[in-house]
Design an enzyme around this catalytic site. Structure first.
Site, PDB file in Angstrom:
ATOM      1  N   GLU A  50       1.116  -1.027  -0.129  1.00 41.72           N
ATOM      2  CA  GLU A  50       0.551   0.323   0.051  1.00 41.72           C
ATOM      3  C   GLU A  50       0.936   1.116  -0.605  1.00 41.72           C
ATOM      4  O   GLU A  50       1.861   1.183   0.732  1.00 41.72           O
ATOM      5  CB  GLU A  50      -1.155  -0.014   1.287  1.00 41.72           C
ATOM      6  N   ARG A  92       4.309 -12.652   9.477  1.00 42.33           N
ATOM      7  CA  ARG A  92       5.527 -11.915   9.627  1.00 42.33           C
ATOM      8  C   ARG A  92       7.053 -11.468   9.951  1.00 42.33           C
ATOM      9  O   ARG A  92       6.681 -11.888  11.228  1.00 42.33           O
ATOM     10  CB  ARG A  92       4.452 -10.795   9.591  1.00 42.33           C
ATOM     11  N   LYS A 126       3.948   0.925  10.036  1.00 46.24           N
ATOM     12  CA  LYS A 126       4.361   2.252   9.101  1.00 46.24           C
ATOM     13  C   LYS A 126       3.730   3.198   9.578  1.00 46.24           C
ATOM     14  O   LYS A 126       4.021   4.595   9.594  1.00 46.24           O
ATOM     15  CB  LYS A 126       3.476   2.089   8.094  1.00 46.24           C
TER      16      LYS A 126
END
Ligand code: ATP
Ligand code: MG
Length: 567
Positions: A40, A268, A278
């Site tokens: 994204e 992850r 982020k």
């Protein structure tokens, strides 16, 4: 060859490779492997993304497949062109090239809209007039079923009309949504009539003002995979619970005979002493706690690059940690180990003095200079040798001298001898101080017969310490930035009652402005990597360093000093 020998050095397959090999064996998807990396564009990529990049591109490389770069740009409010550009640069820097042009989920908005209409026509989606808060209240809890919306059983015609009017901008944000009609009692909360489209009156960085309704991630992601012919859609574990929905949407748009993507989840990457969200990284940037996304202390790919990480060391790290099915935390020391391993092989050794202390060699002639020969990398003879100037005045490191040295101090002290690497043995005769008692200079003598490699008895004489040094009149000046871990807590984001910023390491950056380097570094290009002997690995800063004003970043010290600190 026995079977054992054949397997030696071969790693066993990870679970994703096993799935792919099974698919290939069954000629599923006509033997094609097609993956994608779907960021994204709402921030810079970090080391966790690097893991995902290496995995997706690596699988395609291994099985002769292809990988798309796809920007998941379904949320117009947070996305920026700057991020799109940085992501492309980072993927390429890591050493990967995507298939064709980059893709954007926003390229599929027309197709997604048509599919939404198809699903409405099949009686499997409806427009809900309720406010978002009420809709989320009605979802229930994992143990209690949700409540059906009073608008759930609208006619197809009414739904089609309202959805078109949503598209035409007749409703405000929050006034209407399109929902999938699945099951408000499903044990999987994601299946309780999830929202497919919402009204957002925001311009999009690619489609401009064309749309005022935008698809939700769940409705966009799997369909984008499908449009692109992705065979294996690899994502992180938190999407496991979304998988039934991913499959439900696909079933509802699927055409017989086409490739149906399969979602596969892996754990992850979490790294100790590192934050990987982020949102939190953005906060560090916006509050000027670091100097931008590429600050060498940031776990962003661009930060790691500026710090002096090599793409090979990151790829090796990703390969070493493998893929897991359960969440875990990897020790950041492993990343640093992979880096040292790579730099050790590749970096030329040079001499640099970070905190200089001047030495005058009183019995060395004033106007004399000579050049000593030294290996560029003892690990790799093919890197050759270079010549370094030696003269009457040199610099050594301040902490390589102690006036009241304990017995085990094997560096320079009054009346003690050390060898200057690749040059002579010197002896400290006198300590000069200023009026405040600070040591300003040492007077030493040298043994003219002791030159390294000269073959004389004195050249073979063993002294306890060997120091790095540079010739004062030949030295070039440099600024050196010593970076350390940004956080001094193993899990800075893991404290319930404390903000992660409380764990910032106050010593994560130290700037030294009076460093002295050997003259061979004079024209060092940006991003040149070296081992400063006895000190660590350093690289020229890709933004600030130029000939005439060299700026070096410390990439990593020679040894892991943190493992000691914490014991
Ligand atoms: P954040 O939650 O910090 O915003 P994200 O996961 O939403 O990160 P995306 O841009 O959606 O960020 O991620 C792109 C791809 O990278 C996704 O496939 C995602 O699963 C993967 N990814 C993100 N973070 C990690 C991580 N720490 N380890 C491995 N893969 C990751
Ligand atoms: Mg995401």
């Amino acid at each position: 060859m026995t079977e054992n020998n054949e397997n030696e050095g071969k790693k066993s397959l990870n679970f994703i490779e096993s799935i792919i090999e099974e698919d290939l064996k069954n000629n599923k998807n006509n033997g094609i492997v097609y993956t994608r990396f779907p960021p994204e564009p709402n921030g810079y990529l970090h080391i966790g993304h690097a893991k995902s990049i290496c995995l997706n591109f690596g699988l395609a490389q291994k099985y002769n497949g292809k990988t798309n770069l796809r920007f998941d740009d379904t949320n117009p409010s947070k996305e920026e062109v700057e991020y799109v550009d940085s992501i492309k640069e980072d993927v390429r820097w890591l050493g990967f090239e995507w298939e064709g042009e980059p893709h954007f989920a926003s390229d599929y908005f027309d197709q997604l809209y048509e599919w939404a209409i198809k699903i409405i026509k099949n009686g499997k989606a409806y427009v809900d007039d309720q406010a978002p808060d009420l809709i989320s209240q009605q979802r229930g809890t994992p143990t209690n079923p949700g409540t059906e919306s009073p608008y759930r059983n609208r006619s197809v015609e009414e739904n089609l009309d309202l959805f078109e009017r949503m598209k035409n901008g007749e409703f405000e944000e929050g006034e209407r949504v399109l929902r999938a009609k699945i099951d408000m009692a499903s044990p999987n909360m994601h299946m309780r009539d999830p929202i497919m489209y919402r009204v957002l009156r925001k311009a999009h960085h690619r489609t401009g003002d064309k749309w005022c309704i935008y698809p939700m991630y769940d409705f966009a992601h799997g369909q984008s995979d499908y449009i692109e012919g992705i065979t294996h859609s690899v994502c992180t574990l938190e999407f496991e619970v979304h998988r039934p929905l991913y499959e439900w949407f696909l079933e509802n748009v699927y055409t017989e005979g086409t490739v149906k993507p399969r979602q596969i989840e892996f754990a992850r990457l979490n790294l100790s002493y590192t934050i990987m969200s982020k949102r939190k990284l953005l906060e560090l940037v916006q509050k000027n706690i670091v100097n931008g996304w590429d600050d060498p202390r940031m776990p962003t790919i661009t930060g790691l690059r500026r710090r002096g990480y090599t793409p090979a060391s990151i790829r090796k790290f990703a390969d070493t940690i493998g893929v897991a099915k359960r969440d875990n935390v990897i020790d950041v020391a492993l990343l640093e180990h992979s880096l040292r391993d790579d730099l050790n092989k590749k970096s030329p050794r040079v001499m640099a003095v970070l905190n200089p202390l001047k030495i005058v060699i009183t019995n060395y002639p004033e106007d004399k200079e000579e050049w000593v020969s030294i290996d560029n990398n003892p690990e790799d003879e093919s890197m050759g040798t270079r010549e370094m100037p030696f003269s009457r005045e040199i610099y050594i490191e301040q902490d390589d001298f102690m006036e009241d040295a304990p017995k085990k101090f094997f560096r320079l002290a009054p009346d003690k001898e050390v060898r200057l690497k690749a040059a002579y043995i010197i002896k400290c005769e006198e300590v000069i101080k200023d009026s405040d008692g600070n040591i300003t200079e040492l007077r030493c003598t040298y043994d003219p017969d002791s030159k390294s490699g000269s073959g004389t008895e004195a050249s073979k004489r063993k002294v306890k310490g060997t120091l790095h040094w540079v010739s004062a009149k030949h030295a070039i000046d440099a600024e050196v930035r010593l970076y350390d871990r940004l956080f001094n807590d193993e899990d800075p984001a893991g404290h319930k009652d404390k903000d992660f910023k409380e764990f910032i390491n106050p010593e994560s950056l130290q700037i030294l402005t009076n460093c002295k380097l050997e003259p061979s570094l004079k024209d060092a290009e940006p991003e040149s990597k070296y081992q400063f002997q006895r000190l660590g690995y350093f690289c020229t800063d890709r933004r600030d360093s130029k000939p005439g004003h060299l700026v070096f970043n410390r990439t990593v010290p020679l040894k892991d000093s943190w493992s000691k600190k914490n014991k």
